[in-house]
Design a protein around this motif. Sequence first.
Motif, PDB file in Angstrom:
ATOM      1  N   VAL A  18       0.872  -1.177   0.000  1.00 46.15           N
ATOM      2  CA  VAL A  18       0.000   0.000   0.000  1.00 46.15           C
ATOM      3  C   VAL A  18       0.910   1.227   0.000  1.00 46.15           C
ATOM      4  CG1 VAL A  18      -1.794   1.242   1.265  1.00 46.15           C
ATOM      5  CG2 VAL A  18      -1.780  -1.258   1.265  1.00 46.15           C
ATOM      6  N   GLU A  22      -1.318   6.562   0.755  1.00 48.39           N
ATOM      7  CA  GLU A  22      -2.595   5.928   1.109  1.00 48.39           C
ATOM      8  C   GLU A  22      -2.629   5.562   2.587  1.00 48.39           C
ATOM      9  OE1 GLU A  22      -5.577   5.397  -0.504  1.00 48.39           O
ATOM     10  OE2 GLU A  22      -4.704   6.751  -1.975  1.00 48.39           O
ATOM     11  N   LEU A  76      -8.924   1.428  -0.261  1.00 51.72           N
ATOM     12  CA  LEU A  76      -8.164   0.269   0.218  1.00 51.72           C
ATOM     13  C   LEU A  76      -8.846  -1.026  -0.214  1.00 51.72           C
ATOM     14  CD1 LEU A  76      -5.754  -0.733   1.985  1.00 51.72           C
ATOM     15  CD2 LEU A  76      -7.388  -0.807   3.882  1.00 51.72           C
ATOM     16  N   GLN A  79      -7.866  -1.612  -3.782  1.00 49.96           N
ATOM     17  CA  GLN A  79      -6.441  -1.423  -4.103  1.00 49.96           C
ATOM     18  C   GLN A  79      -5.970  -2.543  -5.030  1.00 49.96           C
ATOM     19  OE1 GLN A  79      -4.536   1.154  -2.967  1.00 49.96           O
ATOM     20  NE2 GLN A  79      -2.767   0.433  -4.072  1.00 49.96           N
TER      21      GLN A  79
END
Length: 122
Positions: A18, A22, A76, A79
């Motif tokens: 990630v 973010e 998320l 993602q």
Amino acid sequence: EQLCQYNERGFLALDGLVPLNEIAALQADVDRLLELAAGRKQHDELFDLEETHSEHEPRVRRIKEPQNHSEAFRRLMRQPSILAVCRQLLRTGDLRHGAMKLNLKSASYGSAVQWHQDWAFF
């Protein structure tokens, strides 16, 4: 090699999956959501509260379904790097979203959260 590690240990840790920007957005949204706990008297659709919670000293045990209250958590859930790893590990392109909970363990007052697995029964 990573797939073998997952199969042997049951988990896989991947650095950089990630992006840092973010992660910063997720942290900012957690802070924003926690501010909403002030003034609440009991558990609700967003929060499970600690036993020591008060309206003036909010103490949150769990944020329930944060993606329903946060664009960062919605991103998320979609993602691409995470979804690609899930597809590879699970050996399927068919993924479904389960319940999302953000369990907090705050310093000085965070209580234990018992973990369990329901999905084995579905």
